[in-house]
Design a protein around this motif. Structure first.
Motif, short mmCIF file in Angstrom:
data_model
loop_
_atom_site.label_atom_id
_atom_site.label_comp_id
_atom_site.label_asym_id
_atom_site.label_seq_id
_atom_site.Cartn_x
_atom_site.Cartn_y
_atom_site.Cartn_z
N LYS A 18 0.83 -1.20 0.00
CA LYS A 18 0.00 0.00 0.00
C LYS A 18 0.87 1.26 0.00
N ASP B 18 -5.40 7.15 18.21
CA ASP B 18 -5.45 7.64 16.84
C ASP B 18 -4.87 9.05 16.87
N GLU C 129 -10.03 -0.92 11.24
CA GLU C 129 -9.96 0.25 10.36
C GLU C 129 -8.77 0.14 9.41
N GLU D 26 -9.70 -2.59 6.78
CA GLU D 26 -10.80 -2.28 5.87
C GLU D 26 -10.59 -0.97 5.10
N TRP D 27 -9.96 0.01 5.73
CA TRP D 27 -9.80 1.30 5.08
C TRP D 27 -8.46 1.43 4.37
N PHE D 28 -7.39 0.96 5.02
CA PHE D 28 -6.06 1.20 4.47
C PHE D 28 -5.59 0.09 3.55
N ASP E 229 -7.45 -2.68 2.22
CA ASP E 229 -8.42 -3.46 1.45
C ASP E 229 -8.15 -3.45 -0.05
N ASP E 230 -7.62 -2.36 -0.59
CA ASP E 230 -7.48 -2.28 -2.05
C ASP E 230 -6.21 -2.94 -2.57
#
Length: 367
Positions: A255, A292, A307, A310-312, A314-315
């Motif tokens: 990422k 955070d 988080e 799923e947010w950082f 996932d792609d």
């Protein structure tokens, strides 16, 4: 700038124990004597009751799983000839460091002489994950940014709630013992590979270290291979936990490369702030809260880990073919890390030797 290969490597440090007493047992020299195959794949550590393995270079997490299984099977077979077993956890539940034999090799004699009791007391066991990054400046960039995520992954790996027979109140007491060594913990920020290299040259020329292998940060450029080495984790008890941790670190690097390729990055935070989260992870594991820093507020560790997944990440995990392995973290969040499971066994039976028996079984699950 060349894209990283993202190859993977895993180092594990196992405990050798007697199945009846549960005690640590010195045996590494016997394993290596006259066994050419073992000497190539099994390595000694400071204490003779510890055995280290290093995987072959792996292209993906599937190969990581196969290598971890193969190495655990190999070591299990070698110690079984004397009726011994292996355990995977960050500390032994009750054995005392003062009763352990030191491996009779020059490098460990030198370490003992240099660090004295600090070295002898270092009866701890970790999991190290290597991720292939060939471009040195991107490697330094990744080390800088990835520091933020180290406490979150440590919390998933926590497996050392006991020390010399007592409940420490922490989930990663290994982290506390390890910080007594020099040049450990969260590394400082470096602006480039040349700046890092100048730091190493200064340390060598000042007779502080022989080479960069004596830099023991939680994440560091490896001194022999073009990898970024993540060293923050306790020894993972189950095979699937090792694979999950490796998959997460690989995904973080992937990422960060994707962001760098698009001229983006992740915000850098000072090491003193990251160290606060590391302390929380060591103290509370998955049961507490992490900070955070962007929001300047604390949140349940599980929420922030989800988080990140799923947010950082996932792609990139489908591109890496590691979704199932990364999402095993959700299973750890639900069931608890190894430290929580060890504490549950002790609460149920009241006998700390039952914790060792439990660890023996989990260490060879699927092996």
């Amino acid at each position: 700038m060349k894209a990283p290969s993202l190859t993977l490597g895993v180092e594990e440090e196992y405990q050798i124990v007697h199945p009846e007493t549960g005690e640590l047992t010195s045996f590494i020299t016997e394993i290596l004597e006259g066994d050419d195959e073992a000497r190539e794949e099994i390595h000694p550590e400071l204490h003779q009751a510890c055995v280290e393995t290093a995987s072959r270079v792996c292209r993906d997490v599937g190969e990581v799983r196969a290598e971890v299984v193969r190495m655990r099977r190999l070591v299990t077979e070698r110690v079984a000839v004397k009726g011994l077993r292996i355990v995977a956890s960050g500390t032994h539940p009750f054995s005392n460091w003062e009763q352990q034999d030191i491996t009779p090799l020059d490098r460990y004699a030198g370490l003992r002489e240099d660090l004295q009791q600090v070295a002898e007391r270092n009866l701890i066991f970790g999991t190290h994950i290597h991720v292939g990054i060939e471009d040195r400046d991107f490697l330094i960039d990744t080390m800088n940014v990835s520091r933020y995520f180290l406490p979150h992954v440590l919390a998933l790996s926590t497996s050392s709630p006991f020390w010399e027979g007592s409940k420490t109140g922490l989930h990663s007491y290994r982290s506390i013992i390890w910080r007594n060594f020099p040049r450990t913990g969260i590394p400082m920020r470096f602006g480039s590979w040349s700046e890092y290299n100048h730091f190493i040259e200064t340390m060598v020329r000042s007779n502080t270290i022989q080479d960069s292998s004596k830099i023991w940060w939680d994440v560091r450029p490896n001194h022999s291979f073009p990898t970024l080495e993540f060293r923050v984790c306790d020894m993972c008890t189950r095979v699937e936990e090792v694979v999950c941790i490796a998959a997460i670190f690989q995904a973080i690097v992937a990422k960060l490369w994707k962001l760098r390729r698009d001229n983006l990055t992740f915000r850098l935070y000072p090491e003193v702030l990251v160290a606060e989260n590391k302390w929380r992870a060591a103290r509370y594991g998955l049961t507490g809260k992490l900070i955070d820093f962007g929001r300047q507020s604390e949140h349940p560790a599980a929420d922030l880990i989800i988080e990140i997944l799923e947010w950082f990440l996932d792609d990139v995990i489908d591109e890496l073919g590691s979704r199932a392995e990364v999402e095993y973290a959700l299973h750890i969040l639900k069931e608890g890390s190894s430290s929580a499971r060890q504490l549950a066994v002790f609460e149920e039976t009241g006998d700390i030797r039952d914790v060792v028996t439990h660890l023996i079984g989990e260490t060879v699950e699927g092996v």
